[in-house]
Design an enzyme around this catalytic site. Structure first.
Site, PDB file in Angstrom:
ATOM      1  N   HIS A 157      68.491  33.532  37.864  1.00  0.00           N
ATOM      2  CA  HIS A 157      68.311  34.803  38.596  1.00  0.00           C
ATOM      3  C   HIS A 157      68.191  35.994  37.642  1.00  0.00           C
ATOM      4  CE1 HIS A 157      69.853  32.541  42.144  1.00  0.00           C
ATOM      5  NE2 HIS A 157      70.662  32.019  41.232  1.00  0.00           N
ATOM      6  N   SER A 278      51.088  52.832  20.230  1.00  0.00           N
ATOM      7  CA  SER A 278      50.612  53.731  21.277  1.00  0.00           C
ATOM      8  C   SER A 278      49.947  54.922  20.605  1.00  0.00           C
ATOM      9  CB  SER A 278      51.799  54.192  22.120  1.00  0.00           C
ATOM     10  OG  SER A 278      51.499  55.436  22.738  1.00  0.00           O
ATOM     11  N   LYS A 284      56.347  53.279  19.588  1.00  0.00           N
ATOM     12  CA  LYS A 284      56.084  52.090  20.400  1.00  0.00           C
ATOM     13  C   LYS A 284      55.547  50.908  19.608  1.00  0.00           C
ATOM     14  CE  LYS A 284      55.308  52.586  24.747  1.00  0.00           C
ATOM     15  NZ  LYS A 284      55.967  52.012  25.899  1.00  0.00           N
ATOM     16  N   GLU A 291      51.245  40.439  27.183  1.00  0.00           N
ATOM     17  CA  GLU A 291      50.860  40.944  28.511  1.00  0.00           C
ATOM     18  C   GLU A 291      49.519  40.363  28.953  1.00  0.00           C
ATOM     19  OE1 GLU A 291      52.018  45.416  28.887  1.00  0.00           O
ATOM     20  OE2 GLU A 291      51.801  44.963  26.766  1.00  0.00           O
ATOM     21  N   GLN A 323      25.952  25.498  41.875  1.00  0.00           N
ATOM     22  CA  GLN A 323      25.620  26.247  40.664  1.00  0.00           C
ATOM     23  C   GLN A 323      26.729  27.263  40.351  1.00  0.00           C
ATOM     24  OE1 GLN A 323      21.495  27.365  39.684  1.00  0.00           O
ATOM     25  NE2 GLN A 323      22.076  29.448  40.222  1.00  0.00           N
TER      26      GLN A 323
HETATM   27  N1  ARG Z   1      20.884  25.328  37.958  1.00  0.00           N
HETATM   28  C1  ARG Z   1      21.259  24.300  38.856  1.00  0.00           C
HETATM   29  C2  ARG Z   1      22.783  24.203  38.947  1.00  0.00           C
HETATM   30  O1  ARG Z   1      23.413  24.672  38.074  1.00  0.00           O
HETATM   31  C3  ARG Z   1      20.687  23.007  38.416  1.00  0.00           C
HETATM   32  C4  ARG Z   1      20.448  22.013  39.527  1.00  0.00           C
HETATM   33  C5  ARG Z   1      19.365  22.510  40.410  1.00  0.00           C
HETATM   34  N2  ARG Z   1      18.989  21.523  41.357  1.00  0.00           N
HETATM   35  C6  ARG Z   1      18.203  21.819  42.384  1.00  0.00           C
HETATM   36  N3  ARG Z   1      17.918  20.872  43.202  1.00  0.00           N
HETATM   37  N4  ARG Z   1      17.727  23.012  42.590  1.00  0.00           N
HETATM   38  O2  ARG Z   1      23.343  23.665  39.870  1.00  0.00           O
END
Ligand code: ARG
Length: 463
Positions: A157, A278, A284, A291, A323
């Site tokens: 605590h 600082s 300081k 941090e 993606q």
């Molecule tokens: N740039 C795409 C990704 O990172 C690659 C795969 C794209 N595939 C597609 N069928 N458009 O996911």
């Protein structure tokens, strides 16, 4: 103009905004080395399987190496209209080797390609994090050995609870990092199946050898299901989750360093190398690195949460949503790497303030439990009664503003007549920690043995 790589059925090119939202080249260009490695393995296999003639294979291999060199030397133009790294590499390959380049994409899709590239990147990164975590463990174990007998207050605590040693506290983090490393290694082991050759989602009719490409890329085996191969981002989620737990460990330690370096605590001193001044207050010494280690855990947790949310509603197999796995994964794992490096530097340099720690260890009636234990052990009191007697004595001492050891024998006997001189031996902080010899306890002998064991294990070559 329609896209050169997939624009056959399109009359015109994408809208500006379409291109902007669609392109990943800005961040997936870092997958270039993995992408080219994957392509080299793929084209070699196509040659061996008799799918491509040898001279095309030779030309493509030479072209891929030329592209790799251009990228490495910073001579490569990453163009947004080519969308992503896969198409950028292939497009440049076409410029270098001509129409033969078009044969590289036989029996493959960007879907299995990107999954393979990401796995390769995450795998390398996990290995790096594991090694860095081992380095931090070593720095902590060395501090632990040097300060096996340096007493400090142990807290629950954030109230003084019982004295412990500084070395014991360091070793607590060595244990946490050992579990973190176990998770990194486990994630690496589980991800090590190769998606390449799953093609778009269904596999391919070409007689490819997925075992060959898997082996060439250092995978244990090819993935077993083509749909899963292109739809799976578990490996990123699992690595982020291991990273998030590790980041939380570092953040807790960072928080302790922030508190401990405050003038009010003054438990440890960080080196000049890991503090900042600082611009307005000359006195300081701010623990900025600690941090920031504490703060960066937020990114790692955020990346994990973000990707879980991206994945949760996706039907099989690939969707472009995936993606979005990249920026968070890259950023988070890199942030963790930086945190591990900064923490290792801070730990190596930091010096505990032994006198302040000893004084603090003795204050707050931190040896009250030792007195209660003594009453149980020596006088046969039930623990609850011993707890009560000790509580009364703490009350007497607190009323006078002194420590338990400053009470006279007469004072002590007023609470329990059978108490004798021998009790003073357990009231000191040193005696308290030395008595904690149970397995995993804070006794300096234990701490020395554990630190030595860890240092030997960390120096031993990996099994
Ligand atoms: N740039 C795409 C990704 O990172 C690659 C795969 C794209 N595939 C597609 N069928 N458009 O996911």
């Amino acid at each position: 103009m329609s896209n050169r790589m997939w624009g056959g059925r399109f009359a015109s090119g994408p809208a500006e905004i379409m291109e902007e939202i669609n392109a990943s080249i800005g961040f997936d260009k870092r997958l270039a080395p993995q992408d080219i490695r994957g392509s080299l393995a793929h084209v070699a296999m196509l040659g061996q399987a008799g799918i491509l003639p040898a001279d095309d294979v030779t030309a493509i291999e030479a072209g891929l190496k030329a592209v790799a060199a251009e990228i490495e030397e910073g001579r490569f133009a990453f163009r947004r209209e080519l969308e992503d790294i896969h198409m950028a590499v292939e497009s440049r390959l076409t410029e270098i080797v001509g129409p033969a380049a078009g044969r590289l994409h036989t029996a493959r899709s960007r879907n299995d390609q990107v999954a393979t590239d990401m796995k390769l990147w995450v795998r390398d990164t996990l290995e790096g994090l594991d090694a860095q975590a081992a380095g931090l463990q070593k720095a902590l174990a060395q501090k632990a050995l040097a300060h096996a007998a340096t007493v400090m207050p142990g807290f629950t605590h954030l109230q003084s609870a019982q004295p412990v040693t500084f070395g014991h506290h360091c070793l607590a983090y060595v244990e946490m990092l050992a579990r973190d490393r176990g998770r990194f290694q486990d994630a690496r082991r589980r991800l090590n199946e190769c998606p390449l050759g799953a093609a778009a989602l269904a596999g391919t009719s070409f007689p490819i050898d997925r075992h060959a490409t898997a082996a060439a890329l250092g995978f244990d085996r090819p993935t077993a299901n083509s749909l899963d191969s292109v739809a799976d981002r578990d490996f990123a989620l699992e690595s982020l989750s291991a990273a998030a737990i590790c980041a939380v460990h570092l953040s807790r330690f960072a928080e302790e360093l922030v508190v401990w370096t405050s003038a009010q605590f003054d438990f440890v001193r960080l080196s000049d190398g890991y503090t900042t001044g600082s611009s307005i207050m000359p006195q300081k010494r701010n623990p900025d690195a600690a941090e920031l280690v504490r703060a960066k855990s937020g990114r790692v947790i955020g990346a994990l949460t973000g990707l879980l949310i991206v994945m949760k509603g996706l039907p099989l197999a690939y969707s472009k949503d995936m993606q979005e796995d990249k920026e968070g994964t890259f950023d988070a794992l890199q942030a963790l790497s930086l945190c591990l490096a900064a923490m290792t530097g801070m730990v190596r340099d930091l010096e505990p303030n032994a006198e302040v720690l000893a004084r603090a260890a003795g204050s707050g009636y931190a040896t009250a439990t030792d007195l209660a234990d003594w009453l149980v052990r020596e006088l046969g009191l039930p623990f609850r009664e011993a707890h009560h007697v000790t509580g009364r004595l703490v009350g007497v001492a607190a009323a006078r503003g002194v420590g338990l050891e400053a009470l006279s024998l007469a004072d002590l006997q007023e609470a329990e007549p059978r108490i004798g001189e021998a009790v003073y031996a357990v009231l000191g902080v040193e005696n308290s920690v030395a008595s904690r010899t149970s397995h995993g306890g804070t006794a300096p002998d234990n701490v020395r043995a554990q630190a030595t064991r860890w240092l030997a294990a960390l120096d031993a070559p990996a099994a």
